[in-house]
Design a protein around this motif. Structure first.
Motif, mmCIF file in Angstrom:
data_model
loop_
_atom_site.group_PDB
_atom_site.id
_atom_site.type_symbol
_atom_site.label_atom_id
_atom_site.label_comp_id
_atom_site.label_asym_id
_atom_site.label_seq_id
_atom_site.Cartn_x
_atom_site.Cartn_y
_atom_site.Cartn_z
ATOM 1 N N VAL A 1 -7.200 6.845 -1.417
ATOM 2 C CA VAL A 1 -5.967 7.149 -0.691
ATOM 3 C C VAL A 1 -6.203 7.091 0.814
ATOM 4 O O VAL A 1 -5.400 6.519 1.564
ATOM 5 C CB VAL A 1 -5.426 8.534 -1.121
ATOM 6 C CG1 VAL A 1 -4.327 9.004 -0.165
ATOM 7 C CG2 VAL A 1 -4.886 8.483 -2.542
ATOM 8 N N VAL A 2 -7.305 7.672 1.270
ATOM 9 C CA VAL A 2 -7.614 7.670 2.706
ATOM 10 C C VAL A 2 -7.826 6.250 3.218
ATOM 11 O O VAL A 2 -7.295 5.866 4.267
ATOM 12 C CB VAL A 2 -8.846 8.549 2.991
ATOM 13 C CG1 VAL A 2 -9.310 8.372 4.437
ATOM 14 C CG2 VAL A 2 -8.527 10.015 2.731
ATOM 15 N N ASP B 1 0.822 -1.207 0.000
ATOM 16 C CA ASP B 1 0.000 0.000 0.000
ATOM 17 C C ASP B 1 0.855 1.256 0.000
ATOM 18 O O ASP B 1 0.531 2.242 -0.676
ATOM 19 C CB ASP B 1 -0.930 -0.008 1.219
ATOM 20 C CG ASP B 1 -2.146 -0.899 1.012
ATOM 21 O OD1 ASP B 1 -2.515 -1.124 -0.151
ATOM 22 O OD2 ASP B 1 -2.724 -1.367 2.005
ATOM 23 N N LEU B 2 1.955 1.254 0.752
ATOM 24 C CA LEU B 2 2.845 2.421 0.764
ATOM 25 C C LEU B 2 3.472 2.662 -0.607
ATOM 26 O O LEU B 2 3.558 3.814 -1.063
ATOM 27 C CB LEU B 2 3.942 2.214 1.814
ATOM 28 C CG LEU B 2 3.559 2.470 3.266
ATOM 29 C CD1 LEU B 2 4.679 2.025 4.197
ATOM 30 C CD2 LEU B 2 3.247 3.953 3.487
ATOM 31 N N THR C 1 -6.670 3.518 1.944
ATOM 32 C CA THR C 1 -5.372 2.840 1.905
ATOM 33 C C THR C 1 -4.544 3.196 3.131
ATOM 34 O O THR C 1 -3.905 2.329 3.738
ATOM 35 C CB THR C 1 -4.612 3.203 0.624
ATOM 36 O OG1 THR C 1 -5.365 2.794 -0.520
ATOM 37 C CG2 THR C 1 -3.251 2.518 0.586
ATOM 38 N N CYS C 2 -4.553 4.471 3.514
ATOM 39 C CA CYS C 2 -3.803 4.891 4.711
ATOM 40 C C CYS C 2 -4.352 4.221 5.968
ATOM 41 O O CYS C 2 -3.578 3.802 6.841
ATOM 42 C CB CYS C 2 -3.868 6.413 4.853
ATOM 43 S SG CYS C 2 -2.954 7.324 3.595
ATOM 44 N N TYR D 1 1.274 9.230 -6.164
ATOM 45 C CA TYR D 1 1.718 10.607 -5.919
ATOM 46 C C TYR D 1 2.694 11.072 -6.999
ATOM 47 O O TYR D 1 2.657 12.231 -7.434
ATOM 48 C CB TYR D 1 2.366 10.711 -4.545
ATOM 49 C CG TYR D 1 2.816 12.110 -4.201
ATOM 50 C CD1 TYR D 1 1.889 13.052 -3.752
ATOM 51 C CD2 TYR D 1 4.145 12.494 -4.346
ATOM 52 C CE1 TYR D 1 2.283 14.346 -3.447
ATOM 53 C CE2 TYR D 1 4.553 13.784 -4.046
ATOM 54 C CZ TYR D 1 3.621 14.715 -3.593
ATOM 55 O OH TYR D 1 4.018 15.985 -3.299
ATOM 56 N N LEU E 1 0.855 4.142 -2.897
ATOM 57 C CA LEU E 1 0.609 5.549 -2.571
ATOM 58 C C LEU E 1 1.698 6.431 -3.188
ATOM 59 O O LEU E 1 1.410 7.516 -3.714
ATOM 60 C CB LEU E 1 0.575 5.732 -1.051
ATOM 61 C CG LEU E 1 -0.705 5.315 -0.328
ATOM 62 C CD1 LEU E 1 -0.558 5.564 1.167
ATOM 63 C CD2 LEU E 1 -1.918 6.065 -0.861
ATOM 64 N N TYR E 2 2.929 5.971 -3.118
ATOM 65 C CA TYR E 2 4.040 6.727 -3.697
ATOM 66 C C TYR E 2 3.910 6.791 -5.220
ATOM 67 O O TYR E 2 4.132 7.845 -5.832
ATOM 68 C CB TYR E 2 5.364 6.084 -3.303
ATOM 69 C CG TYR E 2 6.568 6.736 -3.935
ATOM 70 C CD1 TYR E 2 7.043 7.972 -3.466
ATOM 71 C CD2 TYR E 2 7.233 6.142 -5.011
ATOM 72 C CE1 TYR E 2 8.144 8.586 -4.057
ATOM 73 C CE2 TYR E 2 8.342 6.745 -5.594
ATOM 74 C CZ TYR E 2 8.784 7.968 -5.118
ATOM 75 O OH TYR E 2 9.866 8.571 -5.703
ATOM 76 N N ILE F 1 -3.122 0.694 6.049
ATOM 77 C CA ILE F 1 -1.710 0.629 6.454
ATOM 78 C C ILE F 1 -1.588 0.713 7.967
ATOM 79 O O ILE F 1 -0.853 -0.067 8.603
ATOM 80 C CB ILE F 1 -0.913 1.760 5.776
ATOM 81 C CG1 ILE F 1 -0.821 1.524 4.273
ATOM 82 C CG2 ILE F 1 0.494 1.859 6.373
ATOM 83 C CD1 ILE F 1 -0.222 2.687 3.513
ATOM 84 N N VAL F 2 -2.315 1.644 8.576
ATOM 85 C CA VAL F 2 -2.273 1.803 10.037
ATOM 86 C C VAL F 2 -2.763 0.535 10.727
ATOM 87 O O VAL F 2 -2.172 0.068 11.711
ATOM 88 C CB VAL F 2 -3.115 3.029 10.462
ATOM 89 C CG1 VAL F 2 -3.246 3.085 11.982
ATOM 90 C CG2 VAL F 2 -2.487 4.308 9.940
#
Length: 212
Positions: free
Chosen positions: A191-192, A142-143, A194-195, A150, A146-147, A198-199
């Motif tokens: 994106v939200v 996921d990180l 996905t974050c 971006y 996200l990159y 990740i958490v």
């Protein structure tokens, strides 16, 4: 694409997950997989057809579209969902291996033989490491995506107007993206979520380490 396979896969691993893992599965089902299947695919279905440039030069529209959309959002999300569910398959395969080995041991030595895995789904030994590595891999996937999003689409937003001067365009042409506001909203929503996933993966990993 038939996403029922991934639904069955994630449902199978649900019984081996912790509370954090079950919340993660719910988020993937409801806020990522269902949103992708029900809405996101349709929102991006017209992205190339309705990408209009104020020129009739043959090939200019296709070149500009490829420049501003090197990889479609929808295909990146599909690849992300596939990769993020692969660790769940690894956990299920490890449990199945334990169950098959236990059955072979009992068949060879009888019921009185000391059981190798009294609870094959219990997160101990090698299965603990498999489960922990699956959490790290899911968070890492996921990180990375996200990159990628971006880097390809700055600030995860889509402009209404883009200017292109690539050959074979005769000069600087204006190109207009179909439904940019709606696509930006869906992008930020993904994106939200996905974050949050990740958490949850990192919290579950910390919980496993702390419990051990």
């Amino acid at each position: 694409m038939n996403w029922g396979v991934f639904e069955g896969l994630l449902s199978g691993v649900n019984k081996y997950s912790t509370a954090f893992g079950r919340i993660w599965l719910s988020l993937v089902f409801i806020f990522r997989l269902l949103v992708y299947v029900v809405a996101a695919e349709k929102v991006w279905s017209d992205d190339h057809k309705d990408f209009d440039c104020n020129t009739r030069q043959p090939g200019c529209t296709n070149v500009c579209y490829d420049h501003f959309f090197p990889i479609s959002h929808i295909r990146l999300w599909a690849l992300q969902l596939i990769l993020v569910t692969c660790p769940s398959l690894l956990v299920i395969m490890h449990v199945a291996y334990r169950q098959a080995r236990e059955q072979r041991s009992r068949a060879a030595g009888g019921q009185d033989l000391r059981r190798t895995y009294p609870h094959p789904g219990k997160k101990r030994g090698g299965l603990w490491w498999t489960y922990l590595l699956s959490l790290v891999f899911k968070a890492a996937v996921d990180l990375v995506f996200l990159y990628i999003f971006y880097r390809l689409y700055r600030n995860y937003s889509l402009p209404r107007l883009v200017k292109c001067e690539l050959p074979p365009c005769p000069n600087v042409v204006d190109c207009f993206i179909a439904r940019p506001t709606e696509k930006t909203i869906f992008t930020l929503f993904m994106v939200v979520t996905t974050c949050v996933c990740i958490v949850l993966s990192l919290l579950e990993a910390a919980y496993l380490i702390g419990k051990r």
